[in-house]
Design a protein around this motif. Structure first.
Motif, PDB file in Angstrom:
ATOM      1  N   GLN A  43       1.062  12.034 -10.167  1.00 18.13           N
ATOM      2  CA  GLN A  43       0.072  13.167  -9.909  1.00 18.13           C
ATOM      3  C   GLN A  43       1.085  14.351 -10.051  1.00 18.13           C
ATOM      4  O   GLN A  43       0.552  15.495  -9.609  1.00 18.13           O
ATOM      5  CB  GLN A  43      -0.689  13.172  -8.942  1.00 18.13           C
ATOM      6  CG  GLN A  43      -1.831  12.045  -8.893  1.00 18.13           C
ATOM      7  CD  GLN A  43      -2.627  12.206  -7.462  1.00 18.13           C
ATOM      8  OE1 GLN A  43      -2.386  12.615  -6.695  1.00 18.13           O
ATOM      9  NE2 GLN A  43      -3.543  11.080  -7.438  1.00 18.13           N
ATOM     10  N   PRO A  71       6.963  11.882  -4.195  1.00 17.38           N
ATOM     11  CA  PRO A  71       6.745  10.975  -3.523  1.00 17.38           C
ATOM     12  C   PRO A  71       7.611  11.107  -2.340  1.00 17.38           C
ATOM     13  O   PRO A  71       8.970  11.594  -2.185  1.00 17.38           O
ATOM     14  CB  PRO A  71       6.820   9.704  -4.134  1.00 17.38           C
ATOM     15  CG  PRO A  71       7.922  10.111  -5.348  1.00 17.38           C
ATOM     16  CD  PRO A  71       7.856  11.617  -5.709  1.00 17.38           C
ATOM     17  N   ILE A 119       2.551   1.676  -3.524  1.00 19.21           N
ATOM     18  CA  ILE A 119       1.374   2.223  -4.390  1.00 19.21           C
ATOM     19  C   ILE A 119       1.035   3.458  -4.378  1.00 19.21           C
ATOM     20  O   ILE A 119       1.055   4.188  -5.223  1.00 19.21           O
ATOM     21  CB  ILE A 119       0.254   1.189  -4.343  1.00 19.21           C
ATOM     22  CG1 ILE A 119       0.573  -0.081  -4.931  1.00 19.21           C
ATOM     23  CG2 ILE A 119      -0.991   1.941  -5.113  1.00 19.21           C
ATOM     24  CD1 ILE A 119      -0.656  -1.372  -4.663  1.00 19.21           C
ATOM     25  N   ALA A 120       1.153   4.076  -2.957  1.00 18.32           N
ATOM     26  CA  ALA A 120       0.817   5.484  -2.646  1.00 18.32           C
ATOM     27  C   ALA A 120       1.816   6.330  -3.157  1.00 18.32           C
ATOM     28  O   ALA A 120       1.605   7.395  -3.599  1.00 18.32           O
ATOM     29  CB  ALA A 120       0.599   5.566  -1.191  1.00 18.32           C
ATOM     30  N   ARG A 121       3.094   5.913  -2.881  1.00 14.03           N
ATOM     31  CA  ARG A 121       4.382   6.568  -3.508  1.00 14.03           C
ATOM     32  C   ARG A 121       4.232   6.697  -5.029  1.00 14.03           C
ATOM     33  O   ARG A 121       4.476   7.686  -5.667  1.00 14.03           O
ATOM     34  CB  ARG A 121       5.524   5.945  -3.025  1.00 14.03           C
ATOM     35  CG  ARG A 121       5.701   6.328  -1.601  1.00 14.03           C
ATOM     36  CD  ARG A 121       7.221   5.590  -1.048  1.00 14.03           C
ATOM     37  NE  ARG A 121       7.937   5.658  -1.894  1.00 14.03           N
ATOM     38  CZ  ARG A 121       9.011   4.522  -2.202  1.00 14.03           C
ATOM     39  NH1 ARG A 121       8.804   3.449  -1.484  1.00 14.03           N
ATOM     40  NH2 ARG A 121      10.074   4.546  -2.865  1.00 14.03           N
ATOM     41  N   TRP A 122       3.786   5.655  -5.715  1.00 12.49           N
ATOM     42  CA  TRP A 122       3.603   5.747  -7.023  1.00 12.49           C
ATOM     43  C   TRP A 122       2.479   6.551  -7.585  1.00 12.49           C
ATOM     44  O   TRP A 122       2.800   7.230  -8.647  1.00 12.49           O
ATOM     45  CB  TRP A 122       3.475   4.187  -7.691  1.00 12.49           C
ATOM     46  CG  TRP A 122       3.307   4.144  -9.113  1.00 12.49           C
ATOM     47  CD1 TRP A 122       4.426   3.897 -10.052  1.00 12.49           C
ATOM     48  CD2 TRP A 122       2.165   3.998  -9.857  1.00 12.49           C
ATOM     49  NE1 TRP A 122       3.652   4.127 -11.296  1.00 12.49           N
ATOM     50  CE2 TRP A 122       2.483   4.057 -11.210  1.00 12.49           C
ATOM     51  CE3 TRP A 122       0.944   4.020  -9.578  1.00 12.49           C
ATOM     52  CZ2 TRP A 122       1.317   3.805 -12.410  1.00 12.49           C
ATOM     53  CZ3 TRP A 122      -0.066   3.960 -10.628  1.00 12.49           C
ATOM     54  CH2 TRP A 122       0.154   4.024 -11.907  1.00 12.49           C
ATOM     55  N   GLU A 123       1.534   6.435  -7.004  1.00 10.43           N
ATOM     56  CA  GLU A 123       0.415   7.378  -7.460  1.00 10.43           C
ATOM     57  C   GLU A 123       0.650   8.939  -7.150  1.00 10.43           C
ATOM     58  O   GLU A 123       0.306   9.496  -8.187  1.00 10.43           O
ATOM     59  CB  GLU A 123      -0.956   7.088  -6.603  1.00 10.43           C
ATOM     60  CG  GLU A 123      -1.492   5.656  -6.941  1.00 10.43           C
ATOM     61  CD  GLU A 123      -2.626   5.186  -6.058  1.00 10.43           C
ATOM     62  OE1 GLU A 123      -2.760   5.590  -5.141  1.00 10.43           O
ATOM     63  OE2 GLU A 123      -3.287   4.304  -6.568  1.00 10.43           O
ATOM     64  N   ALA A 124       1.491   9.021  -6.059  1.00  3.06           N
ATOM     65  CA  ALA A 124       1.927  10.602  -5.958  1.00  3.06           C
ATOM     66  C   ALA A 124       2.744  11.117  -6.901  1.00  3.06           C
ATOM     67  O   ALA A 124       2.665  12.057  -7.478  1.00  3.06           O
ATOM     68  CB  ALA A 124       2.532  10.496  -4.446  1.00  3.06           C
ATOM     69  N   ASP A 166       0.829  -1.077   0.055  1.00  2.00           N
ATOM     70  CA  ASP A 166      -0.063   0.112  -0.077  1.00  2.00           C
ATOM     71  C   ASP A 166       0.895   1.081  -0.154  1.00  2.00           C
ATOM     72  O   ASP A 166       0.626   2.109  -0.575  1.00  2.00           O
ATOM     73  CB  ASP A 166      -0.673   0.094   1.304  1.00  2.00           C
ATOM     74  CG  ASP A 166      -1.997  -1.241   1.043  1.00  2.00           C
ATOM     75  OD1 ASP A 166      -2.342  -1.436   0.099  1.00  2.00           O
ATOM     76  OD2 ASP A 166      -2.353  -1.572   2.222  1.00  2.00           O
ATOM     77  N   GLU A 167       2.076   1.280   0.641  1.00  2.00           N
ATOM     78  CA  GLU A 167       2.783   2.292   0.872  1.00  2.00           C
ATOM     79  C   GLU A 167       3.608   2.698  -0.532  1.00  2.00           C
ATOM     80  O   GLU A 167       3.721   3.759  -1.036  1.00  2.00           O
ATOM     81  CB  GLU A 167       3.809   2.136   1.774  1.00  2.00           C
ATOM     82  CG  GLU A 167       4.766   3.353   2.088  1.00  2.00           C
ATOM     83  CD  GLU A 167       6.049   3.220   1.288  1.00  2.00           C
ATOM     84  OE1 GLU A 167       6.579   4.264   1.107  1.00  2.00           O
ATOM     85  OE2 GLU A 167       6.372   2.148   0.967  1.00  2.00           O
TER      86      GLU A 167
END
Length: 71
Positions: free
Chosen positions: A51, A55, A43-48, A40-41
């Motif tokens: 955008q 990250p 994936i959150a870094r990748w999504e940031a 999850d961490e």
């Protein structure tokens, strides 16, 4: 800076047994043994990054105190 894989790349990198190798996790900046929530961490870094946000830095590559390394 470690590679930031997409969610698809994360799941595609699984071994036949459904896990990830120490080398793969190290390439992504994930410490060994991986802590709960690492996917999850990551994936959150990748999504940031997608955008346009910077990250957050990856966690250190050293295991938490009190963990054993059998590698």
């Amino acid at each position: 800076m470690p590679v930031l894989p997409s969610p698809e790349e994360i799941y595609a990198a699984r071994t036949e047994k459904g896990a990830w190798t120490r080398a793969t996790l190290a390439e992504w900046g994930i410490p060994w043994p991986p802590v709960k929530g690492w996917k999850d961490e990551l994936i959150a870094r990748w999504e940031a990054a997608q955008q346009g946000h910077t990250p957050p830095p990856p966690p250190p590559l050293t295991p938490p105190p009190g963990t054993l390394d059998f590698g």
